[in-house]
Each structure stands twice: as structure tokens, then as C-alpha cells.
Write a protein that holds these residues in place. Structure first.
Motif, PDB file in Angstrom:
ATOM      1  N   ASN A   1      81.994  52.698  20.246  1.00  0.00           N
ATOM      2  CA  ASN A   1      81.636  51.591  20.739  1.00  0.00           C
ATOM      3  C   ASN A   1      82.954  50.848  21.340  1.00  0.00           C
ATOM      4  N   ASN A   2      82.919  50.440  22.542  1.00  0.00           N
ATOM      5  CA  ASN A   2      83.979  49.990  23.482  1.00  0.00           C
ATOM      6  C   ASN A   2      83.579  48.550  23.844  1.00  0.00           C
ATOM      7  N   CYS A   3      84.172  47.386  23.764  1.00  0.00           N
ATOM      8  CA  CYS A   3      83.960  46.152  23.828  1.00  0.00           C
ATOM      9  C   CYS A   3      85.144  45.515  24.588  1.00  0.00           C
ATOM     10  N   ILE A   4      84.881  44.565  25.567  1.00  0.00           N
ATOM     11  CA  ILE A   4      85.754  43.951  25.982  1.00  0.00           C
ATOM     12  C   ILE A   4      85.401  42.285  26.245  1.00  0.00           C
ATOM     13  N   GLU A   5      86.488  41.362  25.820  1.00  0.00           N
ATOM     14  CA  GLU A   5      85.841  40.119  25.912  1.00  0.00           C
ATOM     15  C   GLU A   5      85.815  39.317  27.389  1.00  0.00           C
ATOM     16  N   ILE A   6      84.761  38.787  27.771  1.00  0.00           N
ATOM     17  CA  ILE A   6      84.680  37.837  29.068  1.00  0.00           C
ATOM     18  C   ILE A   6      85.672  36.874  28.943  1.00  0.00           C
ATOM     19  N   SER A   7      86.438  36.689  29.953  1.00  0.00           N
ATOM     20  CA  SER A   7      87.037  35.310  30.151  1.00  0.00           C
ATOM     21  C   SER A   7      86.692  34.708  31.456  1.00  0.00           C
ATOM     22  N   SER A   8      86.374  33.226  31.213  1.00  0.00           N
ATOM     23  CA  SER A   8      86.021  32.637  32.343  1.00  0.00           C
ATOM     24  C   SER A   8      87.330  32.295  33.067  1.00  0.00           C
ATOM     25  N   VAL A   9      87.060  32.139  34.524  1.00  0.00           N
ATOM     26  CA  VAL A   9      88.133  31.633  35.302  1.00  0.00           C
ATOM     27  C   VAL A   9      87.767  30.171  35.787  1.00  0.00           C
ATOM     28  N   ASN A  10      88.888  29.258  35.331  1.00  0.00           N
ATOM     29  CA  ASN A  10      88.305  27.796  35.989  1.00  0.00           C
ATOM     30  C   ASN A  10      88.949  27.405  37.350  1.00  0.00           C
TER      31      ASN A  10
ATOM     32  N   GLN B   1      75.744  46.648  27.173  1.00  0.00           N
ATOM     33  CA  GLN B   1      74.981  45.177  26.927  1.00  0.00           C
ATOM     34  C   GLN B   1      75.966  44.245  27.276  1.00  0.00           C
ATOM     35  N   ILE B   2      75.484  43.374  27.978  1.00  0.00           N
ATOM     36  CA  ILE B   2      76.372  42.065  28.392  1.00  0.00           C
ATOM     37  C   ILE B   2      75.874  40.819  27.611  1.00  0.00           C
ATOM     38  N   ASP B   3      76.565  40.030  27.197  1.00  0.00           N
ATOM     39  CA  ASP B   3      76.137  38.553  26.558  1.00  0.00           C
ATOM     40  C   ASP B   3      77.292  37.816  26.873  1.00  0.00           C
ATOM     41  N   GLU B   4      77.280  36.338  26.692  1.00  0.00           N
ATOM     42  CA  GLU B   4      78.057  35.317  27.133  1.00  0.00           C
ATOM     43  C   GLU B   4      79.459  35.710  26.814  1.00  0.00           C
ATOM     44  N   GLN B   5      79.852  36.471  25.765  1.00  0.00           N
ATOM     45  CA  GLN B   5      81.250  36.437  25.278  1.00  0.00           C
ATOM     46  C   GLN B   5      82.066  37.779  25.653  1.00  0.00           C
ATOM     47  N   GLN B   6      80.959  39.031  25.785  1.00  0.00           N
ATOM     48  CA  GLN B   6      81.631  40.297  25.832  1.00  0.00           C
ATOM     49  C   GLN B   6      80.600  41.159  26.607  1.00  0.00           C
TER      50      GLN B   6
ATOM     51  N   ALA C   1      79.448  45.484  34.931  1.00  0.00           N
ATOM     52  CA  ALA C   1      79.678  43.989  35.374  1.00  0.00           C
ATOM     53  C   ALA C   1      79.244  43.842  36.865  1.00  0.00           C
ATOM     54  N   LYS C   2      79.337  44.987  37.722  1.00  0.00           N
ATOM     55  CA  LYS C   2      78.915  44.882  39.272  1.00  0.00           C
ATOM     56  C   LYS C   2      77.538  44.653  39.197  1.00  0.00           C
ATOM     57  N   LEU C   3      76.545  45.262  38.228  1.00  0.00           N
ATOM     58  CA  LEU C   3      75.290  45.168  38.256  1.00  0.00           C
ATOM     59  C   LEU C   3      74.839  43.725  37.694  1.00  0.00           C
ATOM     60  N   PHE C   4      75.317  43.069  36.683  1.00  0.00           N
ATOM     61  CA  PHE C   4      75.230  41.752  36.192  1.00  0.00           C
ATOM     62  C   PHE C   4      75.504  40.649  37.342  1.00  0.00           C
ATOM     63  N   VAL C   5      76.528  41.034  38.118  1.00  0.00           N
ATOM     64  CA  VAL C   5      76.760  39.998  38.944  1.00  0.00           C
ATOM     65  C   VAL C   5      75.940  39.968  40.201  1.00  0.00           C
ATOM     66  N   THR C   6      75.684  41.157  40.643  1.00  0.00           N
ATOM     67  CA  THR C   6      74.696  41.461  41.901  1.00  0.00           C
ATOM     68  C   THR C   6      73.217  41.380  41.603  1.00  0.00           C
ATOM     69  N   GLU C   7      72.768  41.499  40.358  1.00  0.00           N
ATOM     70  CA  GLU C   7      71.304  41.756  40.029  1.00  0.00           C
ATOM     71  C   GLU C   7      71.016  41.082  38.631  1.00  0.00           C
ATOM     72  N   ASN C   8      72.051  40.605  38.033  1.00  0.00           N
ATOM     73  CA  ASN C   8      71.729  39.894  36.938  1.00  0.00           C
ATOM     74  C   ASN C   8      71.010  40.842  35.581  1.00  0.00           C
ATOM     75  N   ILE C   9      71.592  42.226  35.590  1.00  0.00           N
ATOM     76  CA  ILE C   9      71.048  43.115  34.756  1.00  0.00           C
ATOM     77  C   ILE C   9      71.875  42.919  33.265  1.00  0.00           C
ATOM     78  N   LYS C  10      71.560  42.598  32.272  1.00  0.00           N
ATOM     79  CA  LYS C  10      72.398  42.513  31.292  1.00  0.00           C
ATOM     80  C   LYS C  10      72.384  43.687  30.352  1.00  0.00           C
TER      81      LYS C  10
END
Length: 103
Positions: A94-103, A76-81, A53-62
Motif C-alpha cells: 500500500n502506498n499513500c500520500i496526503e493531499i494538501s490544499s493550496v490556499n 482510491q482518492i478521498d478528501e485526505q489522501q 490525480a490527473k483523472l480526478f482533476v479532469t474527470e472526477n474519477i475517485k
């Protein structure tokens, strides 16, 4: 016990009881060790999720991989998890977690 030591029957009974305790405890200890290792690897996958998550936020690595204690964790990071795949003690995990958007 007599003057000469233990009798043959006492010795055989002691060995039998020791053997029975060992045959009961060894599988339990092995199973506990496997469960502990699985939980440790799941914990490490959560650490990898955090780093991903840190790499995705700072360097957009998916996607990528990290190695912790000789185990390779692929993320692996996609739009949902965010998902992390790794080799568990009993097979591929396999360990996955959903991404929730903060409005």
C-alpha cells in the motif's frame, strides 16, 4: 601441479571453495533482486498516483485500476489522501500520500 595434472586434494579444495562462494552469493543476489523488484513496483505505484490525480482533476474519477508490467495497481482518492494498493513481491503493498490544499 605435477606432470600428470592436478592432485586429488587440489581438485577437492577448488570445488569446495567454489561451492562455498556460490552458497554465499546466491542468497545475496536473490535478496537484491527482490528488493529491486519491490522498489520498481513502488515507483510504478507513484506513476499510478500521478495518473489517478490527473483523472480526478479532469474527470472526477475517485477510484480505479491501472496495469503496468502485469501488475494491477488499484487507486482510491478521498478528501485526505491518494492510496494505491498493489501486489508486491512479498505480499500486498500500500502506498499513500496526503493531499494538501493550496490556499
Amino acid at each position: 601441479m605435477n606432470n600428470k595434472g592436478f592432485s586429488w586434494a587440489e581438485t577437492i579444495l577448488t570445488l569446495f571453495i567454489t561451492f562455498m562462494i556460490a552458497t554465499i552469493l546466491l542468497p545475496l543476489l536473490t535478496n537484491m533482486n527482490v528488493k529491486l523488484e519491490d522498489k520498481k513496483r513502488k515507483y510504478h505505484s507513484a506513476i499510478v498516483m500521478n495518473e489517478a490525480a490527473k483523472l480526478f482533476v479532469t474527470e472526477n474519477i475517485k477510484n480505479g485500476s491501472l496495469t503496468i508490467e502485469s501488475v494491477t495497481f488499484n487507486f482510491q482518492i478521498d478528501e485526505q489522501q491518494v492510496c494505491v494498493e498493489y501486489e508486491g513481491v512479498r505480499g500486498e503493498m500500500n502506498n499513500c500520500i496526503e493531499i494538501s490544499s493550496v490556499n
